[in-house]
Design a protein around this motif. Structure first.
Motif, short mmCIF file in Angstrom:
data_model
loop_
_atom_site.label_atom_id
_atom_site.label_comp_id
_atom_site.label_asym_id
_atom_site.label_seq_id
_atom_site.Cartn_x
_atom_site.Cartn_y
_atom_site.Cartn_z
N PRO A 70 100.49 92.34 -92.24
CA PRO A 70 101.30 92.18 -91.01
C PRO A 70 102.55 93.30 -91.05
CG PRO A 70 101.04 90.19 -91.94
CD PRO A 70 100.33 91.07 -92.95
N GLY A 71 102.59 93.82 -90.00
CA GLY A 71 103.65 94.95 -89.91
C GLY A 71 103.31 96.50 -90.36
N GLN A 72 101.78 96.29 -90.95
CA GLN A 72 101.55 97.75 -91.37
C GLN A 72 101.02 98.65 -90.51
OE1 GLN A 72 98.28 97.27 -93.97
NE2 GLN A 72 97.72 99.23 -93.98
N ASP A 73 101.36 99.79 -90.36
CA ASP A 73 101.01 100.81 -89.21
C ASP A 73 99.76 101.01 -89.07
OD1 ASP A 73 103.79 101.13 -88.87
OD2 ASP A 73 103.80 102.91 -90.30
N VAL A 74 99.21 101.48 -87.95
CA VAL A 74 97.61 101.76 -87.88
C VAL A 74 97.32 102.90 -88.64
CG1 VAL A 74 96.06 102.64 -86.00
CG2 VAL A 74 97.96 101.10 -85.28
N LYS A 75 96.23 102.67 -89.58
CA LYS A 75 95.46 103.79 -90.43
C LYS A 75 95.27 104.92 -89.40
CE LYS A 75 93.48 100.35 -93.51
NZ LYS A 75 92.30 99.94 -94.25
N GLU A 76 95.31 105.94 -90.25
CA GLU A 76 94.95 107.37 -89.67
C GLU A 76 93.60 107.50 -89.19
OE1 GLU A 76 95.70 110.71 -92.26
OE2 GLU A 76 97.73 110.08 -92.38
N ASP A 77 93.58 107.99 -87.96
CA ASP A 77 91.89 108.13 -87.36
C ASP A 77 91.20 109.05 -88.50
OD1 ASP A 77 93.01 107.15 -84.98
OD2 ASP A 77 93.38 108.80 -84.23
N ILE A 78 89.81 108.76 -88.29
CA ILE A 78 89.21 109.54 -89.32
C ILE A 78 87.92 110.15 -88.62
CG2 ILE A 78 89.38 108.06 -91.26
CD1 ILE A 78 86.78 106.76 -90.65
N GLU A 79 87.13 111.06 -89.08
CA GLU A 79 86.04 111.67 -88.42
C GLU A 79 84.73 111.43 -89.28
OE1 GLU A 79 87.04 115.96 -87.75
OE2 GLU A 79 88.62 115.29 -86.32
N THR A 80 83.72 111.42 -88.58
CA THR A 80 82.40 111.32 -89.39
C THR A 80 81.27 112.13 -88.11
OG1 THR A 80 81.00 109.86 -90.24
CG2 THR A 80 81.96 109.17 -87.97
N ASP A 81 80.06 112.24 -88.55
CA ASP A 81 79.07 112.70 -87.70
C ASP A 81 78.47 111.48 -86.63
OD1 ASP A 81 79.09 115.07 -88.95
OD2 ASP A 81 77.77 114.64 -90.41
N ILE A 82 78.34 110.55 -87.49
CA ILE A 82 77.81 109.28 -86.76
C ILE A 82 78.51 107.78 -87.23
CG2 ILE A 82 75.58 107.77 -86.71
CD1 ILE A 82 74.84 110.50 -85.81
N VAL A 83 78.88 107.15 -86.08
CA VAL A 83 79.46 105.83 -86.57
C VAL A 83 78.44 104.65 -85.72
CG1 VAL A 83 80.57 105.89 -84.09
CG2 VAL A 83 81.52 104.18 -86.09
N VAL A 84 78.23 103.81 -86.53
CA VAL A 84 77.36 102.64 -86.16
C VAL A 84 77.94 101.35 -86.07
CG1 VAL A 84 75.25 101.37 -86.77
CG2 VAL A 84 75.44 103.63 -87.52
N ILE A 85 77.76 101.04 -84.98
CA ILE A 85 78.45 99.62 -84.62
C ILE A 85 77.80 98.23 -84.98
CG2 ILE A 85 79.58 98.14 -82.84
CD1 ILE A 85 79.85 100.68 -80.97
N GLY A 86 77.90 97.73 -86.15
CA GLY A 86 77.32 96.71 -86.59
C GLY A 86 76.31 96.84 -87.78
N SER A 87 76.27 96.04 -88.69
CA SER A 87 75.45 96.19 -89.82
C SER A 87 74.25 95.42 -89.85
CB SER A 87 76.31 96.23 -91.16
OG SER A 87 76.61 94.94 -91.46
N GLY A 88 73.70 95.16 -88.89
CA GLY A 88 72.45 94.16 -88.74
C GLY A 88 71.38 95.27 -89.35
N LEU A 89 70.07 94.47 -89.29
CA LEU A 89 69.10 95.58 -89.96
C LEU A 89 68.81 96.86 -89.30
CD1 LEU A 89 66.55 92.94 -91.08
CD2 LEU A 89 68.36 94.18 -92.58
N GLY A 90 68.86 96.68 -87.80
CA GLY A 90 68.59 97.81 -87.00
C GLY A 90 69.60 98.91 -87.23
N GLY A 91 71.07 98.64 -87.20
CA GLY A 91 72.00 99.54 -87.54
C GLY A 91 71.96 100.15 -88.77
N LEU A 92 71.60 99.19 -90.07
CA LEU A 92 71.59 99.70 -91.41
C LEU A 92 70.22 100.64 -91.33
CD1 LEU A 92 72.49 96.54 -93.59
CD2 LEU A 92 73.78 98.54 -93.19
N CYS A 93 69.22 100.57 -90.83
CA CYS A 93 68.07 101.29 -91.07
C CYS A 93 68.29 102.70 -90.41
CB CYS A 93 66.71 100.68 -90.33
SG CYS A 93 66.10 99.26 -91.30
N ALA A 94 68.97 102.57 -89.32
CA ALA A 94 69.38 103.77 -88.44
C ALA A 94 70.31 104.45 -89.36
CB ALA A 94 69.96 103.69 -86.91
N GLY A 95 71.37 103.81 -89.80
CA GLY A 95 72.63 104.38 -90.58
C GLY A 95 72.17 105.14 -92.05
N ALA A 96 71.35 104.25 -92.53
CA ALA A 96 70.68 104.67 -93.80
C ALA A 96 69.93 105.92 -93.73
CB ALA A 96 70.12 103.52 -94.71
N LEU A 97 69.08 106.05 -92.84
CA LEU A 97 68.02 107.21 -92.51
C LEU A 97 68.86 108.21 -92.23
CD1 LEU A 97 64.76 105.82 -90.78
CD2 LEU A 97 65.05 106.92 -93.13
#
Length: 602
Positions: A70-97
């Motif tokens: 509560p009251g904490q400021d928004v964390k700093e933005d970060i950068e990545t190559d790929i962002v995956v929405i959700g860690s279901g098996l499809g997302g984990l397979c795509a992300g891990a590969l």
């Protein structure tokens, strides 16, 4: 795009189960299981979000959390190559590969447990599984199973227990044991359904010249469906390079057989299956694999499964530690190659800049910018509200919103006292109440899994853990709008769970007296905890008019890709693993793809 001619059988076929080549197979028993969630308690002690967070713990080095005090400021933005929405098996397979391919990958999971519809949770020494428990071929090297291919690419082993039998409880024949492999099913058919059914299934002696039994008829379809591993597929012109090594096998199949792979299974076998029970049986197998009967299941999928289950010495496998062992292996692979899993990181919006998906914004305001791509493992129906207006064409949005949805589930999770139960209790039981209603009719088919039969570590000593559910045949409409705290909702839960209790009683007649933990889940539970619109199991109808049969994760928005059970090739562990792999392959140069392909297929 990979043409249908090259990819039709490739994907859908490898979506099905594949044979284990284990040299030792202890005959055990099993049957298909699908996907679920962490359910609410039937009692007043409903599963709350704080309890949910404490159900399972992963090594902290593998994950991070984005919870703001509560009251904490928004964390700093970060950068990545790929962002995956959700860690279901499809997302984990795509992300891990993609991490394996050298990309910087960030997977954002809304909840505190990875795995989506395949996660597990612990309570009082029991491990409850929310998802599938019928597998084969994952531990093979090389593997025909897409999830096995991904694990191989990640150098992640998956220790398994092997078995080959399960119990059936059917309306006209009562209860009987059947198995994969060999000719035992022929004996079952002859005993319960007569010589005509057995002869149509597998003629003994072989059929006269010009005639084919069902097993013989399916062999060309099975061969065609396994001609190309899903790990070789990508959705750009470079697919001609990654697929070229498999062309001799592909083109060795008759063209008419290859074209049949993308037809409904019922069309392919119109003149082949005549016995009423065999029609019902194949409808049931199709339904367990795809969520639809034979008229809604690809011939490639059921063809490969058919050959795999009924070849000599076939076996099924159960991962030690349950389904969460698969999730943990994918998370380890993601982390090993530098990827990050961020738990409790709820994506509220896909950011679009310059006409392309540029990242995501989390609840609380933090942005994760993706220089290469955004991959959504959320269902297409749950993705739509995350997209800015006008970011995708209205026609595409309408097509996806109208894509047919599988129905939802009822679930019963039990922890019981196993004192006095037989040592040879079967792991899987299937119950069909009335063939005339059709396998997809509400509450007509129930599956029961007692996973601790094969892996005692899933329950305290002297106990068993049980999961019973209606597999994708529970209508959301009768639950829609109900208050989960209302008396009406609780009464409906009790009423709709009764069919599950009766199914478990076929395996353990006095189960109600043995219960120590009881949890009931509904479509609203699944909708809430899996963040799935209507609590659906996924999508179907790929070969219907307007449906897509091209194995592509692309969307009209540049930089945005979709994986998971709401996109082709649909529900099921092999299916979503194949879709995730195709997505990852399509985002890297073909020479990097070939490195992994050489490893997995040699």
């Amino acid at each position: 795009m990979v043409s249908i001619g090259l990819a039709s059988g490739i994907i859908a076929t490898n979506l099905s189960l594949s044979r284990s080549n284990a040299t030792q197979c202890k005959p055990r028993r099993g049957l298909p299981q699908l996907a679920a969630f962490p359910p609410e308690r039937k009692t007043a002690r409903c599963l709350s979000r704080p309890n949910y967070r404490s159900l399972r713990t992963l090594p902290q080095a593998a994950v991070s959390e984005d919870t703001l005090a509560p009251g904490q400021d928004v964390k700093e933005d970060i950068e990545t190559d790929i962002v995956v929405i959700g860690s279901g098996l499809g997302g984990l397979c795509a992300g891990a590969l993609l991490a394996r391919y050298g990309m910087k990958v960030t997977v954002c999971e809304s909840h505190s447990i990875p795995g989506g519809a395949c996660h597990a949770w612990k309570r009082d020494g029991y491990t409850f599984e929310s998802g599938p428990s019928l597998y084969s071929g994952m531990s093979d090297r090389p593997s025909n199973n897409p999830i096995g291919q991904v694990l191989h690419a990640l150098d992640e082993d998956l220790p398994c227990v092997y078995y080959n039998t399960w119990m059936c409880h059917l309306p006209e024949s009562g209860s009987f044991l059947t198995e994969v492999g060999n000719d035992q099913f022929n004996e079952v058919l002859a005993k319960y359904y007569g010589a005509e059914a057995a002869q149509e299934w597998k003629a003994l002696p072989p059929s006269p010249a010009g005639g084919q039994d069902l097993k013989e008829f399916m062999k060309p379809l099975a061969k065609a469906s396994t001609s190309l591993p899903s790990i070789a597929v990508r959705s750009d012109p470079a697919a001609l390079i990654t697929l070229s090594r498999f062309f001799p096998k592909i083109f060795s199949n008759p063209l008419d057989v290859t074209l049949q792979l993308m037809k409904p299974y019922s069309e392919v076998t119109t003149d082949q299956i005549k016995h009423p029970f065999l029609k019902n049986w194949m409808d049931l197998l199709c339904f367990l694999l795809s969520g639809k009967p034979a008229d809604g299941t690809l011939a490639a999928e059921i063809g490969y499964m058919f050959d795999d289950w009924y070849r000599p010495n076939a076996s099924l496998e159960f991962p030690k530690g349950g389904s969460e062992a698969i999730v943990d292996a994918l998370v380890r692979g993601l982390k090993k190659f530098g990827g990050e899993l961020r738990l409790r990181s709820h994506v509220e919006e896909v950011l679009v800049e310059g006409g392309r998906a540029a990242g995501v914004q989390l609840r609380g305001g933090q942005k994760i910018m993706a220089s290469k791509a955004v991959i959504s493992n959320a269902t297409v129906w749950d993705l739509m509200p995350m997209l800015p207006p006008e970011s995708v064409p209205a026609e595409w949005k309408q097509e996806k919103e109208e894509q047919p949805q599988c129905e939802s589930f009822m679930h019963l999770h039990l922890g019981i006292d196993a004192t006095g139960l037989p040592d040879d209790l079967e792991i899987h039981h299937i119950v069909v109440n009335d063939w005339d209603k059709g396998v997809a009719a509400p509450q007509n088919v129930v599956l029961v899994s007692i996973a601790s039969v094969l892996d005692p570590s899933l329950a305290p000593e002297g106990k068993h853990v049980i999961h019973a559910y209606t597999p994708g045949n529970e209508p959301y409409s009768i639950w829609e709008g109900l208050d989960r705290n209302s008396a009406e909702y609780k009464a409906l839960k009790e009423e709709r769970a009764e069919v599950l209790w009766r199914a478990v009683e076929k395996a353990i007649p006095d189960v109600r007296q043995r219960v120590e933990i009881e949890m009931v889940g509904t479509p609203l539970t699944q909708e809430r905890f899996l963040r799935r619109k209507n609590g659906t199991y996924g999508a179907y109808g790929w070969f219907e008019e307007g449906g897509s049969v091209v194995p592509s994760p692309d969307t009209p928005l540049e930089g945005l890709y979709c994986v998971g059970d709401s996109t082709f090739p649909g529900p099921g562990v092999p299916a979503v693993a194949a879709g995730g792999a195709i997505c990852a392959n399509s985002l890297v140069p073909f020479w990097k793809h070939l490195e992994v392909l050489n490893k997995v297929c040699n």
